[in-house]
Design a protein around this motif. Sequence first.
Motif, PDB file in Angstrom:
ATOM      1  N   TYR A 135       0.883  -1.446   0.015  1.00 19.16           N
ATOM      2  CA  TYR A 135      -0.325   0.015  -0.425  1.00 19.16           C
ATOM      3  C   TYR A 135       0.946   1.153  -0.053  1.00 19.16           C
ATOM      4  O   TYR A 135       0.529   2.353  -0.518  1.00 19.16           O
ATOM      5  N   GLN A 156      -3.527   4.712  -7.281  1.00 19.56           N
ATOM      6  CA  GLN A 156      -3.071   3.827  -7.436  1.00 19.56           C
ATOM      7  C   GLN A 156      -2.568   2.577  -6.319  1.00 19.56           C
ATOM      8  O   GLN A 156      -1.298   2.967  -7.148  1.00 19.56           O
ATOM      9  N   LYS A 161      -6.671  -4.615  -5.165  1.00 17.18           N
ATOM     10  CA  LYS A 161      -8.035  -3.925  -4.743  1.00 17.18           C
ATOM     11  C   LYS A 161      -8.920  -5.289  -4.320  1.00 17.18           C
ATOM     12  O   LYS A 161      -8.260  -6.704  -4.885  1.00 17.18           O
ATOM     13  N   ASP A 181     -10.498  -0.198  -3.632  1.00 18.91           N
ATOM     14  CA  ASP A 181      -9.763  -0.172  -4.514  1.00 18.91           C
ATOM     15  C   ASP A 181      -7.629  -0.280  -4.331  1.00 18.91           C
ATOM     16  O   ASP A 181      -7.643   0.177  -4.933  1.00 18.91           O
ATOM     17  N   SER A 182      -8.081   0.616  -2.986  1.00 20.75           N
ATOM     18  CA  SER A 182      -7.135   0.296  -2.138  1.00 20.75           C
ATOM     19  C   SER A 182      -5.738   1.168  -2.941  1.00 20.75           C
ATOM     20  O   SER A 182      -4.923   1.433  -3.731  1.00 20.75           O
ATOM     21  N   LYS A 183      -6.700   2.643  -2.161  1.00 20.78           N
ATOM     22  CA  LYS A 183      -6.303   3.857  -3.282  1.00 20.78           C
ATOM     23  C   LYS A 183      -5.746   4.785  -2.209  1.00 20.78           C
ATOM     24  O   LYS A 183      -5.801   4.625  -0.925  1.00 20.78           O
TER      25      LYS A 183
END
Length: 238
Positions: A135, A156, A161, A181-183
């Motif tokens: 991340y 991103q 995700k 979405d692991s943003k």
Amino acid sequence: MEKINLIKGKIIVFLCAAVFISGCSLAGLDLQKDYNRTPHTLDPHINKSAWAFIKERAATGDKTFERLMAGIVYSGIDTTEYMKPGRTFIVLNKDAVSVTGKAPNGVFQNFLVNGKAPADWTAYPKEFVKNYLLYLIVPGEYNHYTLPPIKSVEVQTLSPKGYWNALPAGITLDGFAANPDSKMFLRVSNGSNGNTQDYPILINDNNNNVRTSDILATNGTVHVVERFVTPILPSVVY
């Protein structure tokens, strides 16, 4: 007579000034020739990859990345991810991975295990540590040279995700909300942090200022943080 004495006085002052100037020169204190000096700024280029930088600072000096390195080794993350080009690397210093000192701001004091702060990375599942470290890696270079002023930029991360839809059993994080979405959001602050940092970069708009930003590695940008970086997205985006 008064006129002659005045002239003598001026001569004495002139001679004293000349001696003083000469003395400065003799003492090795060079006189400033003009006020147009060329400023010297620190070169942000470290001429090594982000991975080489982390390894070096984990093993030498104040070992500021030693605890991060322990997490990297334990997780089994593919370390070539720190060597690939064109990336932004958010790197945790020893205060961000600490059980003492600035503990309330550390990873272990935020990701609790059965309601308690663990003593090290091994209290978490390896997959969880790997995905948290992923991340903190972002494809693309985001720094003061590329980010727009004030406005948040959605990026991103390398974390898969769907991973941050829920936390593993036994692990809790205060205020956790799914980030499917692991943003991540990055932006340049419009102010200063206690007069010690002007316009720092913020991560997820939660007042997590990057401690040392814009370290330019050969394969991207490194930002060093001294606090836990949450995967929770902000409720308000600037």
